[in-house]
Design a protein around this motif. Structure first.
Motif, PDB file in Angstrom:
ATOM      1  N   GLU A 180       0.816  -1.209   0.000  1.00  0.00           N
ATOM      2  CA  GLU A 180       0.000   0.000   0.000  1.00  0.00           C
ATOM      3  C   GLU A 180       0.852   1.262   0.000  1.00  0.00           C
ATOM      4  N   GLU A 181       2.099   1.153   0.476  1.00  0.00           N
ATOM      5  CA  GLU A 181       2.994   2.313   0.503  1.00  0.00           C
ATOM      6  C   GLU A 181       4.114   2.168  -0.522  1.00  0.00           C
ATOM      7  N   ILE A 182       3.870   1.395  -1.574  1.00  0.00           N
ATOM      8  CA  ILE A 182       4.892   1.125  -2.576  1.00  0.00           C
ATOM      9  C   ILE A 182       5.413   2.429  -3.169  1.00  0.00           C
ATOM     10  N   GLU A 183       6.694   2.496  -3.406  1.00  0.00           N
ATOM     11  CA  GLU A 183       7.303   3.700  -3.971  1.00  0.00           C
ATOM     12  C   GLU A 183       7.443   3.536  -5.480  1.00  0.00           C
ATOM     13  N   THR A 184       6.624   4.257  -6.206  1.00  0.00           N
ATOM     14  CA  THR A 184       6.655   4.231  -7.664  1.00  0.00           C
ATOM     15  C   THR A 184       6.009   5.498  -8.176  1.00  0.00           C
ATOM     16  N   SER A 185       6.438   5.945  -9.330  1.00  0.00           N
ATOM     17  CA  SER A 185       5.865   7.145  -9.943  1.00  0.00           C
ATOM     18  C   SER A 185       4.800   6.797 -10.972  1.00  0.00           C
ATOM     19  N   ARG A 186       4.600   5.504 -11.226  1.00  0.00           N
ATOM     20  CA  ARG A 186       3.658   5.070 -12.257  1.00  0.00           C
ATOM     21  C   ARG A 186       2.309   4.690 -11.638  1.00  0.00           C
ATOM     22  N   ASP A 187       1.243   5.242 -12.206  1.00  0.00           N
ATOM     23  CA  ASP A 187      -0.092   4.965 -11.690  1.00  0.00           C
ATOM     24  C   ASP A 187      -0.488   3.507 -11.862  1.00  0.00           C
ATOM     25  N   ASP A 188      -0.064   2.875 -12.997  1.00  0.00           N
ATOM     26  CA  ASP A 188      -0.449   1.489 -13.212  1.00  0.00           C
ATOM     27  C   ASP A 188       0.211   0.562 -12.201  1.00  0.00           C
ATOM     28  N   GLU A 189       1.495   0.854 -11.849  1.00  0.00           N
ATOM     29  CA  GLU A 189       2.166   0.021 -10.856  1.00  0.00           C
ATOM     30  C   GLU A 189       1.529   0.185  -9.477  1.00  0.00           C
ATOM     31  N   ARG A 190       1.092   1.407  -9.168  1.00  0.00           N
ATOM     32  CA  ARG A 190       0.424   1.629  -7.882  1.00  0.00           C
ATOM     33  C   ARG A 190      -0.917   0.887  -7.831  1.00  0.00           C
ATOM     34  N   ALA A 191      -1.623   0.867  -8.964  1.00  0.00           N
ATOM     35  CA  ALA A 191      -2.896   0.143  -9.021  1.00  0.00           C
ATOM     36  C   ALA A 191      -2.675  -1.357  -8.859  1.00  0.00           C
ATOM     37  N   TYR A 192      -1.622  -1.889  -9.501  1.00  0.00           N
ATOM     38  CA  TYR A 192      -1.325  -3.311  -9.366  1.00  0.00           C
ATOM     39  C   TYR A 192      -0.927  -3.654  -7.927  1.00  0.00           C
ATOM     40  N   ALA A 193      -0.203  -2.744  -7.280  1.00  0.00           N
ATOM     41  CA  ALA A 193       0.192  -2.977  -5.892  1.00  0.00           C
ATOM     42  C   ALA A 193      -1.048  -3.045  -4.989  1.00  0.00           C
ATOM     43  N   ALA A 224       9.316  -0.230   0.105  1.00  0.00           N
ATOM     44  CA  ALA A 224       9.797  -1.049  -1.007  1.00  0.00           C
ATOM     45  C   ALA A 224       9.435  -0.410  -2.333  1.00  0.00           C
ATOM     46  N   GLU A 225      10.184  -0.799  -3.383  1.00  0.00           N
ATOM     47  CA  GLU A 225       9.907  -0.367  -4.740  1.00  0.00           C
ATOM     48  C   GLU A 225       9.206  -1.497  -5.494  1.00  0.00           C
ATOM     49  N   TRP A 226       8.543  -1.153  -6.587  1.00  0.00           N
ATOM     50  CA  TRP A 226       7.842  -2.158  -7.388  1.00  0.00           C
ATOM     51  C   TRP A 226       8.856  -3.029  -8.129  1.00  0.00           C
ATOM     52  N   VAL A 227       8.709  -4.333  -7.993  1.00  0.00           N
ATOM     53  CA  VAL A 227       9.725  -5.241  -8.560  1.00  0.00           C
ATOM     54  C   VAL A 227       9.109  -6.344  -9.413  1.00  0.00           C
ATOM     55  N   PHE A 228       7.796  -6.380  -9.556  1.00  0.00           N
ATOM     56  CA  PHE A 228       7.153  -7.517 -10.195  1.00  0.00           C
ATOM     57  C   PHE A 228       6.973  -7.300 -11.694  1.00  0.00           C
ATOM     58  N   THR A 229       7.258  -8.350 -12.462  1.00  0.00           N
ATOM     59  CA  THR A 229       6.964  -8.330 -13.890  1.00  0.00           C
ATOM     60  C   THR A 229       5.502  -8.693 -14.100  1.00  0.00           C
ATOM     61  N   ASP A 230       5.003  -8.481 -15.323  1.00  0.00           N
ATOM     62  CA  ASP A 230       3.617  -8.830 -15.631  1.00  0.00           C
ATOM     63  C   ASP A 230       3.367 -10.320 -15.436  1.00  0.00           C
ATOM     64  N   GLU A 231       4.326 -11.148 -15.844  1.00  0.00           N
ATOM     65  CA  GLU A 231       4.170 -12.592 -15.709  1.00  0.00           C
ATOM     66  C   GLU A 231       4.108 -12.993 -14.235  1.00  0.00           C
ATOM     67  N   GLU A 232       4.971 -12.390 -13.399  1.00  0.00           N
ATOM     68  CA  GLU A 232       4.966 -12.713 -11.972  1.00  0.00           C
ATOM     69  C   GLU A 232       3.658 -12.280 -11.314  1.00  0.00           C
ATOM     70  N   LEU A 233       3.163 -11.102 -11.686  1.00  0.00           N
ATOM     71  CA  LEU A 233       1.913 -10.607 -11.113  1.00  0.00           C
ATOM     72  C   LEU A 233       0.753 -11.534 -11.469  1.00  0.00           C
ATOM     73  N   THR A 234       0.695 -11.965 -12.730  1.00  0.00           N
ATOM     74  CA  THR A 234      -0.374 -12.876 -13.161  1.00  0.00           C
ATOM     75  C   THR A 234      -0.309 -14.193 -12.399  1.00  0.00           C
ATOM     76  N   ARG A 235       0.902 -14.741 -12.260  1.00  0.00           N
ATOM     77  CA  ARG A 235       1.044 -16.021 -11.564  1.00  0.00           C
ATOM     78  C   ARG A 235       0.674 -15.900 -10.092  1.00  0.00           C
ATOM     79  N   LEU A 236       1.092 -14.833  -9.429  1.00  0.00           N
ATOM     80  CA  LEU A 236       0.786 -14.647  -8.015  1.00  0.00           C
ATOM     81  C   LEU A 236      -0.722 -14.489  -7.794  1.00  0.00           C
TER      82      LEU A 236
END
Length: 733
Positions: free
Chosen positions: A32-45, A108-120
Motif C-alpha cells: 500500500e505504501e509502494i514507492e513508484t511514480s507510475r499509476d499502473d504500478e500503484r494500481a497493481y500494488a 519497497a519499490e515495485w519489482v514484479f513483472t507482468d508474468e509474476e503478477l499474473t502467476r501470483l
C-alpha cells in the motif's frame, strides 16, 4: 477400524494464525505504501495487497476452525510459500525511510513483472479454492441438522425408496415459508430490521393496504402497521386499478373477490345486492388475486400492491407514493417477488386455487433443479441467483428500486419458492444452513446502502445498473427512479433535476454511453411531467457511465452557470452546483453552498452568469424541462470514422485534438471512413487529466428555437482557445 484424527495443539494453532496475520499485515503495508511514480504500478500494488488480505483471512479462518491438524497443514502448504515469495521479492528492493515526524520504517519499490503478477494472482485464487474444498469436506462429514419443518420433506422421500433423488410435492408448503419468516425474526434482528437511522430516512408509510381476510381496501391504521409488499411485472395487459371513482366501493368487505358470472349475486333482505358492483373488477390481474390468497394462507393480514394501493388517477397522491417507493418497500415486513411473467400470468402451487408447480426431474415430477445431481449448496444458490437475474422481473426498470429497498424477499416462480434476506438465501426442500453474516449491519435495506456524506459514486452505481432495464412505457423512466433519489436526497444538498444531482450537476451532465443507446420514445403523452430531456440520461436506454475524476487534482471546474425552468411554469432558478469545491474538502451547508456559487466570477475563471431568457412559444408543451446558460461555442470536425464510441475530433489543420461520444449511432450506408461530420460544441467545464488542461464539451444541435444534446466529449484547452470560440445563448431541452 476407524482411525481417529490426531488432537489439535491449541498453542500451535494460535502461533500459526498469529504468524500468518503478522506477515500479511507487513506485506500489505509494503504494497500500500509502494514507492513508484507510475499509476499502473500503484494500481497493481493495491490489487496485490487486496489478494494478501483475502488469502490471509481465508487461511486464518481454516486454521482457527480446523477440526484436525491435517486441515491446517494442507492450507499452510499453499499459503506460506506464497507469502514468503512476496516478502522475498519486496525486500530485495526495500530500504529504511525516515519520515518528517522522526519515525522510520521499511518501504519497497515495485519489482514484479507482468508474468509474476499474473502467476501470483492465480496462486491466490487457488488458495481461495482450497479453503472452499476443505470446508466442503467438513460439511460432508458433519451434515447440518435440518429444522423440524423439513422432516416432512424427508418423510415424503421415504414414500418411494427406489427414488434416488429427493422429491417435493406440487404444492407450496406455507409452513416452511412461515418458518423462514419466524427464524429471520428471531435470529437476524440486528441485520434484517431497520435501524433507528433507517427509520428516519424511510419515514413514509402507505395510506392504503389490502386486507386479505376481508378482501377489501383499508386505510393503514398506524404508521407501524405490518404488511407484505408485492413486486411484479405489470406488462402491457390492461388490468384493474384503484381510481377515484371506485376507491370508496373497494372498502366494502369482499370488494376484491372477483365476480363469478355463473353464480347469482348475493342479496340482502330487501333483495338489493349485498355489495356494490365494481366496474372492471373482472380484469383484476391473476397475479394480484393469487398473491392475496398466498398472503392469507401465510397467516399475514395486510398486503401492499401498487395497482390497488395507489389511486392511479389522483396525480398528487400517485406522485407522493412514487417518490417514496423506497420507504414503502423498506418498511414492508417482507416483499413477495413474482419472477415468472407479467401480471396476467398468475402463480402456481396454491392448492385449490392455481395449477400445481412445474417441478420436473428425470423419470418423474416435482424435483427442483438443484437436486437433480450431486451438488454443493453454494452452486445451488448461484444457480438460483442466475435464474433470478435472467428472469423478466429482473430486467424491468420498475422492479429495480423494489428489489434493492426490500429487506426480505420471498421469490416465487413456476417451479420453486426461495427466501433471500440480508443474511441468508434458503432453498425449498433443503436444510437451511445458518451462516455468520459479515455484511455491514448499518445498511438501510437488503440491496441498498449509501454514505452519510454525499458521494457521487453512491448515485452513479445505481444509475448504471438501473438504466439498462426495460420499460413497458418509456416515459416512466424518471418516475421509476424517484424512490432512490428521495433517499439520496437526505444527504445530497439541492436535490435532483431530471435525475441529475444538483450538488454534482456539472459532473453528472457529462454522462456518456458505453455502447449505442436507444432513445426512450414515449407511448403516451403525459400532461403532468412531460418527457425526459436530452441532457438527462433518463432519455436513453442502455449502458452509461460517468467520468471518473478521482485522480484529477481539481475534479470538474464549471465554465458556465446553469439555470433551470419547467416549461409549464416558466420561472427560472439557479442550479447551485458544488463542483468548484476540491474533492477532499468538507461539504458546506446549504447557506454556504449558495455563497460559494454567488462568489464565482469571470475574474477567477468561474462561470458566466446567465440571464433569464424568454421561453419560446409552445416550448412548455413540446419540452417540459429546460436548461439555459451562455457557454462558448465552436465547431470541430469528427472524422476518420471508426465506430460510434470515441469518435476523434480534429481541428481545422486536421490534427486530432479530442474525442467525442455520440448518444445515437452515427454509422449508416452513407458514412464511410472518409466522412467528415461538422459538430457544434459548447464548453461547459474543465478538468485536469494526466497533467493536461482539457475542456468538457457537449455536442448540440438546433431544433427550431431550442437545442438538444447529441453527445459529450473532451478537447485540449489550448486547441479550444485557438479555435476562437464565440459565446452564445443556449436553451437546452
Amino acid at each position: 477400524m476407524v482411525t481417529r484424527p490426531a488432537p489439535l495443539d491449541r498453542s500451535l494453532t494460535v502461533h500459526r494464525e498469529a504468524t500468518v496475520r503478522q506477515l500479511s499485515e507487513y506485506l500489505t503495508r509494503l504494497l500500500e505504501e509502494i514507492e513508484t511514480s507510475r499509476d499502473d504500478e500503484r494500481a497493481y500494488a493495491t490489487l496485490l495487497a487486496e489478494s494478501v488480505k483475502r488469502v490471509s483471512a481465508d487461511t486464518c479462518w481454516i486454521i482457527h476452525s480446523a477440526i484436525n491438524p491435517s486441515e491446517q497443514e494442507r492450507i499452510l502448504a499453499l499459503t506460506n510459500p506464497w507469502l514468503h515469495e512476496l516478502r522475498h521479492k519486496l525486500e530485495r528492493r526495500a530500504r529504511t525511510k525516515t519520515f518528517p515526524d522522526g519515525t522510520s520504517r521499511t518501504v519497497a519499490e515495485w519489482v514484479f513483472t507482468d508474468e509474476e503478477l499474473t502467476r501470483l494472482t492465480r496462486d491466490a485464487d487457488r488458495i481461495d479454492a482450497e479453503t472452499v474444498q476443505i470446508d466442503d469436506a467438513r460439511r460432508a462429514h458433519n451434515p447440518v441438522k435440518a429444522p423440524p419443518i423439513l422432516y416432512e420433506d424427508k418423510l415424503e422421500d421415504l414414500r418411494d425408496k427406489l427414488m434416488p433423488e429427493r422429491c417435493l410435492g406440487p404444492w407450496i408448503k406455507f409452513g416452511s415459508i412461515r418458518q423462514w419468516l419466524d427464524h429471520c425474526d428471531a435470529e437476524h434482528t440486528d441485520h434484517c430490521t431497520l435501524s433507528d437511522k433507517s427509520r428516519e430516512i424511510f419515514a413514509h408509510h402507505p395510506k392504503w393496504l389490502v386486507d386479505v381476510e376481508r378482501r377489501c381496501l383499508v386505510q393503514a391504521a398506524q404508521p407501524g402497521q405490518r404488511y407484505l409488499a408485492l413486486s411484479y411485472v405489470w406488462g402491457t395487459h390492461a388490468s384493474f386499478q384503484t381510481l377515484l371513482s371506485n376507491v370508496e366501493a373497494l372498502q366494502q368487505d369482499g370488494a376484491l373477490v372477483p365476480p363469478v358470472p355463473s353464480l347469482a349475486e348475493e342479496r340482502d333482505e330487501r333483495g338489493a345486492p349485498k355489495r356494490e358492483k365494481i366496474v372492471g373488477l373482472e380484469t383484476l390481474s391473476r397475479t394480484v388475486a393469487d398473491v392475496i390468497e398466498f398472503v392469507d394462507r401465510l397467516g399475514e393480514r395486510y398486503l401492499w400492491v401498487d395497482a390497488l394501493c395507489i389511486v392511479q388517477d389522483d396525480h398528487s397522491h400517485k406522485q407522493e407514493h412514487l417518490s417514496h417507493m423506497g420507504s414503502i418497500y423498506a418498511n414492508a415486513y417482507a416483499t413477495i417477488v413474482v419472477t415468472n411473467g407479467p401480471s396476467n400470468y398468475g402463480l402456481t402451487g396454491i392448492r385449490g386455487v392455481t395449477s400445481p408447480m412445474h417441478r420436473t426431474r428425470r423419470g418423474g415430477p416435482y424435483t427442483p433443479s438443484y437436486v437433480r445431481r450431486p451438488n454443493t449448496m453454494a452452486s445451488a444458490v448461484q444457480q438460483h441467483i442466475s435464474d433470478v437475474q435472467q428472469s423478466l422481473w429482473s430486467k424491468r426498470a420498475w422492479t429495480f428500486q423494489e428489489q434493492i429497498f426490500s429487506r426480505r424477499l420471498i421469490l416465487l416462480n413456476d417451479a420453486e419458492v426461495t427466501w433471500e434476506c440480508h443474511c441468508n438465501v434458503w432453498l425449498e426442500g433443503v436444510a437451511a444452513v445458518e451462516s455468520q453474516c459479515e455484511r455491514n449491519t448499518a445498511v438501510v435495506a437488503e440491496g441498498f446502502s449509501f454514505h452519510m456524506d454525499p458521494k457521487f459514486r453512491d448515485y452513479s452505481e445505481h444509475v448504471q445498473q438501473y438504466n439498462q432495464r426495460q420499460f413497458s412505457y418509456p416515459e416512466d423512466s424518471m418516475d421509476a427512479f424517484a424512490g432512490i433519489l428521495t433517499v439520496l436526497q437526505t444527504t445530497f444538498l439541492g436535490g435532483f433535476l431530471c435525475c441529475l444531482p444538483v450538488m454534482f450537476f456539472d459532473t453528472a451532465l457529462l454522462w456518456y454511453n458505453e455502447g449505442i443507446l436507444n432513445e426512450r420514445v414515449p407511448k403516451q403523452r403525459r400532461k403532468e411531467d412531460g418527457l425526459s430531456p436530452t441532457w438527462s440520461w433518463a432519455a436513453y436506454e442502455g449502458k452509461i457511465a460517468f467520468p471518473d475524476f478521482s485522480s484529477a487534482k481539481e475534479g470538474v471546474r464549471p465554465l458556465v452557470r446553469w439555470k433551470y425552468c419547467r416549461g409549464d411554469v416558466k420561472t427560472w432558478s439557479s442550479v447551485l452546483s458544488l463542483e468548484k469545491q476540491q474533492p477532499e474538502k468538507k461539504f458546506p451547508t446549504a447557506s454556504e453552498l449558495h455563497e460559494l456559487v454567488e462568489a464565482m466570477t469571470l475574474k477567477d475563471g468561474g462561470p458566466v452568469p446567465a440571464g433569464d431568457p424568454e421561453v419560446p412559444e409552445g416550448t412548455g408543451v413540446a419540452h417540459h424541462h429546460l436548461l439555459h446558460s451562455r457557454p462558448e461555442r465552436a465547431v470541430f470536425n469528427a472524422l476518420d470514422y471508426y465506430g460510434d464510441e470515441g469518435v476523434p475530433l480534429a481541428s481545422a489543420s486536421g490534427d486530432c485534438v479530442g474525442v467525442l461520444t455520440p448518444c445515437k449511432k452515427l454509422g449508416s450506408h452513407t458514412i464511410d471512413a472518409k466522412t467528415v461530420i461538422a459538430c457544434e460544441l459548447v464548453a461547459v467545464s474543465e478538468s485536469l487529466i494526466n497533467g493536461m488542461e482539457t475542456y468538457n464539451v457537449l455536442w448540440i444541435e438546433k431544433k427550431e428555437n431550442v437545442y438538444v444534446r447529441k453527445g459529450v466529449g473532451r478537447i485540449l484547452k489550448s486547441d479550444w482557445v485557438s479555435q476562437k470560440p464565440e459565446r452564445m445563448d443556449l436553451l437546452l431541452v
